[in-house]
Design an enzyme around this catalytic site. Structure first.
Site, PDB file in Angstrom:
ATOM      1  N   ASP A   1      -1.547  -2.303   9.948  1.00 48.38           N
ATOM      2  CA  ASP A   1      -1.936  -2.292   8.606  1.00 48.38           C
ATOM      3  C   ASP A   1      -2.454  -3.610   7.882  1.00 48.38           C
ATOM      4  O   ASP A   1      -2.778  -3.734   6.862  1.00 48.38           O
ATOM      5  CB  ASP A   1      -0.604  -1.813   7.806  1.00 48.38           C
TER       6      ASP A   1
ATOM      7  N   LYS B   1       0.938  -1.133  -0.066  1.00 46.72           N
ATOM      8  CA  LYS B   1      -0.124  -0.112  -0.161  1.00 46.72           C
ATOM      9  C   LYS B   1       0.873   1.299  -0.098  1.00 46.72           C
ATOM     10  O   LYS B   1       1.944   1.277   0.279  1.00 46.72           O
ATOM     11  CB  LYS B   1      -1.035   0.045   1.087  1.00 46.72           C
TER      12      LYS B   1
ATOM     13  N   MET C   1       5.633   0.278   3.024  1.00 43.14           N
ATOM     14  CA  MET C   1       4.427  -0.194   2.061  1.00 43.14           C
ATOM     15  C   MET C   1       3.860  -1.172   2.449  1.00 43.14           C
ATOM     16  O   MET C   1       3.020  -1.998   1.757  1.00 43.14           O
ATOM     17  CB  MET C   1       5.262  -0.424   0.388  1.00 43.14           C
ATOM     18  N   ALA C   2       4.074  -1.714   3.565  1.00 42.75           N
ATOM     19  CA  ALA C   2       3.344  -2.764   4.363  1.00 42.75           C
ATOM     20  C   ALA C   2       3.445  -4.260   3.730  1.00 42.75           C
ATOM     21  O   ALA C   2       2.687  -4.989   3.690  1.00 42.75           O
ATOM     22  CB  ALA C   2       1.974  -2.423   4.566  1.00 42.75           C
TER      23      ALA C   2
ATOM     24  N   GLY D   1       5.456  -6.627   4.980  1.00 46.61           N
ATOM     25  CA  GLY D   1       5.092  -7.736   6.103  1.00 46.61           C
ATOM     26  C   GLY D   1       3.809  -7.969   6.391  1.00 46.61           C
ATOM     27  O   GLY D   1       3.384  -8.904   6.891  1.00 46.61           O
TER      28      GLY D   1
ATOM     29  N   PRO E   1       8.476  -3.785  -1.638  1.00 47.31           N
ATOM     30  CA  PRO E   1       9.899  -3.515  -0.964  1.00 47.31           C
ATOM     31  C   PRO E   1       9.839  -3.946   0.698  1.00 47.31           C
ATOM     32  O   PRO E   1       8.733  -3.680   1.297  1.00 47.31           O
ATOM     33  CB  PRO E   1      10.007  -1.827  -1.009  1.00 47.31           C
ATOM     34  N   VAL E   2      11.115  -4.379   1.012  1.00 48.02           N
ATOM     35  CA  VAL E   2      11.181  -4.737   2.547  1.00 48.02           C
ATOM     36  C   VAL E   2      11.461  -3.434   3.286  1.00 48.02           C
ATOM     37  O   VAL E   2      12.053  -2.609   2.895  1.00 48.02           O
ATOM     38  CB  VAL E   2      12.348  -5.853   2.616  1.00 48.02           C
ATOM     39  N   ALA E   3      10.812  -3.271   4.555  1.00 50.03           N
ATOM     40  CA  ALA E   3      10.826  -2.223   5.326  1.00 50.03           C
ATOM     41  C   ALA E   3      11.038  -0.893   4.567  1.00 50.03           C
ATOM     42  O   ALA E   3      11.869   0.065   5.198  1.00 50.03           O
ATOM     43  CB  ALA E   3      12.342  -2.373   6.153  1.00 50.03           C
ATOM     44  N   GLY E   4       9.916  -0.913   3.921  1.00 48.45           N
ATOM     45  CA  GLY E   4       9.863   0.375   2.923  1.00 48.45           C
ATOM     46  C   GLY E   4       8.668   1.508   3.233  1.00 48.45           C
ATOM     47  O   GLY E   4       8.578   2.317   2.630  1.00 48.45           O
TER      48      GLY E   4
ATOM     49  N   ALA F   1       1.190  -7.612   4.428  1.00 54.57           N
ATOM     50  CA  ALA F   1       0.556  -8.224   3.638  1.00 54.57           C
ATOM     51  C   ALA F   1       0.824  -9.605   3.597  1.00 54.57           C
ATOM     52  O   ALA F   1       0.114 -10.553   3.351  1.00 54.57           O
ATOM     53  CB  ALA F   1       1.292  -7.706   2.141  1.00 54.57           C
TER      54      ALA F   1
HETATM   55  O1  C5P Z   1       1.074  -2.302  14.390  1.00 53.51           O
HETATM   56  P1  C5P Z   1       2.437  -2.443  13.660  1.00 53.51           P
HETATM   57  O2  C5P Z   1       3.414  -3.341  14.533  1.00 53.51           O
HETATM   58  O3  C5P Z   1       2.653  -2.409  12.317  1.00 53.51           O
HETATM   59  O4  C5P Z   1       3.151  -1.040  14.428  1.00 53.51           O
HETATM   60  C1  C5P Z   1       4.709  -1.047  14.494  1.00 53.51           C
HETATM   61  C2  C5P Z   1       4.928   0.160  15.378  1.00 53.51           C
HETATM   62  O5  C5P Z   1       4.694   1.192  14.846  1.00 53.51           O
HETATM   63  C3  C5P Z   1       4.133   0.205  16.898  1.00 53.51           C
HETATM   64  O6  C5P Z   1       4.865  -0.704  17.641  1.00 53.51           O
HETATM   65  C4  C5P Z   1       4.343   1.493  17.069  1.00 53.51           C
HETATM   66  O7  C5P Z   1       5.464   1.856  17.753  1.00 53.51           O
HETATM   67  C5  C5P Z   1       4.152   2.457  15.656  1.00 53.51           C
HETATM   68  N1  C5P Z   1       2.914   2.667  15.605  1.00 53.51           N
HETATM   69  C6  C5P Z   1       2.278   3.776  16.224  1.00 53.51           C
HETATM   70  N2  C5P Z   1       0.951   4.246  15.827  1.00 53.51           N
HETATM   71  C7  C5P Z   1       0.147   3.603  14.967  1.00 53.51           C
HETATM   72  C8  C5P Z   1       0.671   2.329  14.204  1.00 53.51           C
HETATM   73  C9  C5P Z   1       1.883   2.035  14.449  1.00 53.51           C
HETATM   74  O8  C5P Z   1       2.744   4.424  16.954  1.00 53.51           O
HETATM   75  N3  C5P Z   1      -1.150   3.932  14.647  1.00 53.51           N
END
Ligand code: C5P
Length: 317
Positions: A150, A20, A113-114, A116, A108-111, A118
């Protein structure tokens, strides 16, 4: 002459889920749970992760392999979101967590674009089908939200407004196709560190967020107007991402000078998304990045793209 029996293939299910871009991402003040309230508009794009879930003997447990671009950067143990998705589904359904997962990277990894996320969405759907669990859609969405903010959007796809942590979704109406080019960097940015820098830069006075701030963007989507969409792109995480990675400013600049309709850091970065007038124009934006040597790789794609779906399924014979 000995007759050789050809072994029937193991039952398996192949599922694909999209990456995304956040067309708008507004971030509110951090909550007690460590998460930030968001008002965001997601668009799924035609870069897909594929997860194949294959049956293994009872008691074999979960295993995971990864292939595709940047596969070496992806963990293959229980910290991988696809593995965690399979384990969570088994736990909630009471079924045995026995499956061989294979992830083919296309995002792309760690980019930002979600990719992981997906993988998590695809693994949930693949294991649900392989194990014939029949989990109702609403419960899959709940599990998705537990796995990451995500992940529910990757299940849904297309274009949607996200509130809460970005996991409360309302589909948005759009017309036509939008043409994107994404410029990625070899070294990713960690999402928590970008949110932390956001807090440091914004201080205690961060205002609350509301999706109503993006009415022009919603109009542009409904009208299928890429010029208006380009002008309305917005990301509150752009400043902290640029602060952590100052060289991204040049990536934004090169695409703007090459005539992009809009340029924005994707999610928490460091990927930069540039919107083109057409497929050819999007490619030309990528060529400008390559010529200026400011990105490591370019990925052209269109949006919106469908959400997580089963591609093929090999049944028990
Ligand atoms: O939910 P997810 O594991 O993808 O989020 C990774 C990190 O991004 C969370 O641990 C948090 O530090 C940060 N985050 C946030 N607010 C959000 C989504 C993610 O602070 N709405």
């Amino acid at each position: 002459m000995s007759a050789r029996l050809s072994a029937a293939p193991e039952p398996s299910v192949r599922v694909r889920a999209p990456g995304k871009v956040n067309l708008a991402l507004r971030v509110g003040p951090v909550g007690a749970d460590g998460y930030h309230p968001l008002a965001t508009i997601f668009q799924a794009v035609s870069l897909f992760e594929e997860v194949t879930a294959t049956q293994v003997p009872a008691g074999a447990g979960i295993s995971l392999t990864v292939s595709g671009p940047q596969a070496e950067a992806v963990p293959t143990d229980e910290t991988n979101l696809a593995w965690r998705a399979a384990a969570l589904l088994a736990d909630r359904t009471g079924l045995a967590a026995d499956v061989a997962l294979h992830v083919t990277k296309g995002v792309p990894v760690a980019g930002g674009m979600a990719g992981g996320s997906a993988d998590a969405a695809a693994a949930l759907v693949a294991c649900d089908a392989l194990w014939e669990a029949g989990v109702p859609r609403a419960e899959l969405v709940e599990m998705a939200a537990e796995l990451g903010a995500d992940v529910p959007f990757s299940l849904l796809g297309h274009t949607a407004v996200g509130t809460g942590r970005g996991d409360l979704l309302t589909p948005a109406m759009t017309r036509g196709e939008f043409h994107w080019c994404f410029g990625t960097q070899r070294t990713g940015l960690s999402t928590p560190s970008v949110f932390r820098r956001f807090d440091e830069l914004a201080g205690p006075s961060t205002p609350a967020v509301a999706p109503a701030d993006d009415t022009e963007l919603m109009h542009a989507l409904r009208a299928g107007d890429p010029v208006a969409l380009g002008k309305a792109l917005h990301n509150d995480l752009e400043r902290p991402a640029l602060d952590l990675r100052p060289e991204l400013a040049e990536v934004l600049e090169v695409a703007t000078e090459a005539g992009a309709l809009g340029v924005v850091v994707s999610g928490s970065g460091p990927t930069v998304a540039a919107l083109g007038r057409s497929r050819q124009h999007a490619l030309a934006l990528g060529a400008a990045w390559t010529a200026a040597d400011v990105v490591d790789q370019i990925w052209c794609a269109t949006g919106p793209a469908p959400g997580t779906q089963v591609v093929t399924s090999v049944a028990r014979s």
